[in-house]
Every structure is written in structure tokens, then in C-alpha cells.
Write a protein that holds these residues in place. Structure first.
Motif, mmCIF file in Angstrom:
data_model
loop_
_atom_site.group_PDB
_atom_site.id
_atom_site.type_symbol
_atom_site.label_atom_id
_atom_site.label_comp_id
_atom_site.label_asym_id
_atom_site.label_seq_id
_atom_site.Cartn_x
_atom_site.Cartn_y
_atom_site.Cartn_z
ATOM 1 N N UNK A 136 0.836 -1.204 0.000
ATOM 2 C CA UNK A 136 0.000 0.000 0.000
ATOM 3 C C UNK A 136 0.869 1.252 0.000
ATOM 4 N N UNK A 137 1.927 1.235 0.807
ATOM 5 C CA UNK A 137 2.822 2.393 0.866
ATOM 6 C C UNK A 137 3.513 2.625 -0.475
ATOM 7 N N UNK A 138 3.952 1.537 -1.117
ATOM 8 C CA UNK A 138 4.612 1.656 -2.416
ATOM 9 C C UNK A 138 3.660 2.209 -3.470
ATOM 10 N N UNK A 139 2.396 1.764 -3.436
ATOM 11 C CA UNK A 139 1.411 2.277 -4.392
ATOM 12 C C UNK A 139 1.162 3.763 -4.169
ATOM 13 N N UNK A 140 1.010 4.173 -2.907
ATOM 14 C CA UNK A 140 0.761 5.580 -2.595
ATOM 15 C C UNK A 140 1.922 6.454 -3.060
ATOM 16 N N UNK A 141 3.146 5.964 -2.883
ATOM 17 C CA UNK A 141 4.324 6.741 -3.275
ATOM 18 C C UNK A 141 4.314 7.034 -4.763
ATOM 19 N N UNK A 142 3.819 6.089 -5.544
ATOM 20 C CA UNK A 142 3.828 6.250 -7.007
ATOM 21 C C UNK A 142 2.647 7.071 -7.509
ATOM 22 N N UNK A 143 1.639 7.230 -6.693
ATOM 23 C CA UNK A 143 0.468 8.007 -7.099
ATOM 24 C C UNK A 143 0.458 9.410 -6.496
ATOM 25 N N UNK A 144 1.411 9.688 -5.619
ATOM 26 C CA UNK A 144 1.502 11.001 -4.981
ATOM 27 C C UNK A 144 1.622 12.111 -6.041
ATOM 28 N N UNK A 145 0.859 13.167 -5.837
ATOM 29 C CA UNK A 145 0.857 14.338 -6.736
ATOM 30 C C UNK A 145 0.377 14.011 -8.149
ATOM 31 N N UNK A 146 -0.358 12.925 -8.277
ATOM 32 C CA UNK A 146 -0.919 12.556 -9.575
ATOM 33 C C UNK A 146 -2.438 12.593 -9.539
ATOM 34 N N UNK A 147 -3.051 12.323 -10.694
ATOM 35 C CA UNK A 147 -4.511 12.365 -10.774
ATOM 36 C C UNK A 147 -5.154 11.020 -10.449
ATOM 37 N N UNK A 148 -4.436 9.931 -10.636
ATOM 38 C CA UNK A 148 -5.009 8.613 -10.362
ATOM 39 C C UNK A 148 -5.273 8.451 -8.876
ATOM 40 N N UNK A 149 -6.348 7.742 -8.554
ATOM 41 C CA UNK A 149 -6.712 7.505 -7.161
ATOM 42 C C UNK A 149 -6.211 6.139 -6.707
ATOM 43 N N UNK B 128 -3.164 17.120 0.965
ATOM 44 C CA UNK B 128 -4.032 16.722 -0.154
ATOM 45 C C UNK B 128 -3.246 16.343 -1.416
ATOM 46 N N UNK B 129 -2.125 15.669 -1.210
ATOM 47 C CA UNK B 129 -1.267 15.290 -2.342
ATOM 48 C C UNK B 129 -1.538 13.869 -2.839
ATOM 49 N N UNK B 130 -2.527 13.195 -2.250
ATOM 50 C CA UNK B 130 -2.844 11.827 -2.669
ATOM 51 C C UNK B 130 -4.346 11.687 -2.827
ATOM 52 N N UNK B 131 -4.767 11.229 -3.992
ATOM 53 C CA UNK B 131 -6.179 10.929 -4.214
ATOM 54 C C UNK B 131 -6.456 9.485 -3.802
ATOM 55 N N UNK B 132 -7.523 9.284 -3.050
ATOM 56 C CA UNK B 132 -7.906 7.933 -2.635
ATOM 57 C C UNK B 132 -9.374 7.705 -2.940
ATOM 58 N N UNK B 133 -9.711 6.445 -3.185
ATOM 59 C CA UNK B 133 -11.106 6.062 -3.396
ATOM 60 C C UNK B 133 -11.640 5.510 -2.086
#
Length: 306
Positions: A72-85, A290-295
């Protein structure tokens, strides 16, 4: 929505279930709700490379990550500051980050909640530039994780039992470190048994997770407890969410903190989101609002807004 799922077959409870059957249920649940999904089931050693590929893929709205804390941490790191949730399947032991987002704690219930879920922007923190979603810690927690890794366990219950044994061993031989902690203009020099710096302040009265994942502050928890009784009380209060009632815990909050370690031991380690990492002599921890979008489930999004 267009989902891409990455399931770590070696991570958390996914090691013990029929992943092909679960993937089939994932597809059925989301496609019935009008979504599309691609699913990749990979070994733990391939999880980072797979997440790198998925995070950079065009035409994806959400990355559904399944595995332990490291996944989960690795996924969040790669999605940080991006549009994908990021959509989190709670396959870890305690799933503390997922709990703070209001995600149901069984795999199928979480999956169903994503079918009509909503995207919200939350905070993420970094330690010397490395992202974490839950906690960065040194001292007691790191010692406990080190000891637990030397034990054998094959299930969530087994891991919990190993954690209890590791905690008892740590209580009987607690670490102590001389540190300098800079918070704003204040500089604190002290000898500690543990420091936890969290992505937002933990709530009270429950397991240690943030009630407000978009609160915009680091929670900084410093303990100087040393005696066995003090340490037992400290761990008991942590489990109950009674931080503020413990006389051996100082709580601070800030958007940035600098931690300096004064030790001759070159093998000192920290824990980031449940994973052991090398501890630098100086670590700058910052929060990124607010640098990470989550569903999250629709009801959880409504509650956070309220």
C-alpha cells in the motif's frame, strides 16, 4: 471508472486465499457496477516494478492495491501528486491507514464499497523525500519489528502473536537513543525510547489511526518511558488510543520536523509504514496536504466532509 488492480500474492492475507477466485469476484463486482478493470497478480519481488508500470499507464482512473503495508505504501508513493486515485484492499494485519479512510475491513466488503465510491484528496508525508501514509518511527517500534521478523508465522493471527512476543522482549530490553528534535523554532534534546511521527494526528479512543486524513499536520509522539511498568502502560495506552492520558508521552504537531540521531551505532533502523528502513543521522519529515487521491466509500467521503 477504469481500474487497474495489482495484487501481491505474497502480501498479507492474500497469501492464504484463492486469488484467482477473488479476482473473478473483483471483476464481477466492478463490471456489474459499470466499471472496467485489469488485474495483475504478481509476486512480492515484482510488486514495485508492476506498480511503476501501472502508475504511468494512461487511461486509468484508479489503482486498486492489495497486499500488506509495504504494498500500500509503495502504491501511494507512485500516485503522490498525480490524478489517479488509490483504492486500498485491506489485506494487512491491522490495516490502520484503511481504517482511517473508513474502508470496510474485509476484502469483499471493501471491494463492494469501491463500486460506488468517491475520490477524495488526503495528505501524505515524507521522510527525507520518501513517502509514507501512516507512520515513521524509531526506537521501540523498530526494535519490535526487528524481533518479529526473526519469528516464524503463517497467518494474520500468527503475526499478531509474534508481535506480542516481540513487544514483551522489547519491554524487557528497551532501546534508548539520544536525539535532537526540531519542531518549528523549538529544539528538543532528549533521551528517548521511541518517537513516532504520523501522517496526521491519531484519534483518541481507538486503534492508532488518524480521524482526519486531510488534517494537514504531522503528529509527533515522543516517549521517554524506561521502566517495565511504564513501558507496559505505554503500549497498553497506544492500543486503546489513550495517548493523551499517558504521562510519559509528549505530543506535538507541525507541518515539518527534523530529527537528528546521536549514536555511534551505524545500523540503527526506522520503521516506515511497517517496513524496516535504514535510519539516516538526520531526517526531515514533512506533510504534503491533499497530495494523494484515494477512493473511499461514499458514506466515508460524506462523513469526512461533514
Amino acid at each position: 471508472m477504469r481500474f487497474a488492480a495489482v495484487l501481491n500474492k505474497d502480501g498479507g492475507t492474500l497469501r492464504t486465499i484463492d486469488l484467482e477466485a477473488f479476482a473473478s469476484r473483483m471483476r464481477g463486482t466492478l463490471e456489474t457496477a459499470g466499471h472496467s478493470i485489469d488485474i495483475e497478480i504478481v509476486a512480492g519481488k515484482d510488486i514495485v516494478a508492476t506498480l511503476d508500470g501501472v502508475a504511468s499507464r494512461r487511461g486509468i482512473d484508479a489503482v486498486l492495491a492489495g497486499g500488506g503495508d509495504g504494498t500500500i505504501s509503495a502504491a501511494a508513493a507512485r500516485l503522490m501528486n498525480g490524478e489517479k486515485a488509490l483504492a486500498i484492499l485491506p489485506a494487512g494485519t491491522m490495516n490502520l491507514f484503511a481504517r482511517g479512510l473508513g474502508i470496510p475491513q474485509t476484502l469483499d466488503a471493501a471491494l463492494k464499497s469501491f463500486a460506488d465510491g468517491e475520490v477524495m484528496a488526503i495528505d501524505i508525508a515524507t521522510a527525507n523525500g520518501r513517502p509514507f501514509v501512516h507512520q515513521f518511527s524509531i526506537g521501540m517500534h523498530a526494535r519490535m519489528v526487528q524481533l518479529r521478523q526473526k519469528m516464524e508465522f503463517g497467518s494474520r493471527l500468527g503475526k499478531m502473536r509474534a508481535s506480542v512476543r516481540a513487544a514483551w522482549a522489547t519491554i524487557n530490553n528497551p532501546p534508548a537513543m539520544n536525539v535532537t528534535l526540531t519542531i518549528g523554532e523549538a529544539e528538543i534534546k532528549t533521551r528517548i525510547t521511541g518517537i513516532g511521527i504520523t501522517n496526521n494526528l491519531f484519534g483518541e479512543g481507538h486503534l492508532p489511526y488518524a480521524d482526519d486524513p486531510a488534517g494537514g499536520v504531522l503528529g509527533i509522539y515522543v516517549t521517554v518511558a524506561r521502566r517495565r511498568g511504564e513501558l507496559i502502560r505505554f503500549l497498553f495506552d497506544v492500543a486503546r488510543g489513550k495517548w493523551r492520558g499517558n504521562e510519559h508521552v509528549e505530543i506535538h504537531q507541525a507541518n515539518r520536523a527534523v530529527l537528528k540521531i546521536h549514536s555511534t551505532n551505524r545500523k540503527v533502523q526506522a520503521v516506515m509504514d511497517g517496513e524496516l528502513v535504514k535510519l539516516d543521522r538526520e531526517t526531515t519529515v514533512e506533510i504534503h496536504p491533499r497530495a494523494l487521491n484515494v477512493l473511499v466509500p461514499a458514506r466515508a467521503a460524506e462523513a469526512k466532509v461533514a
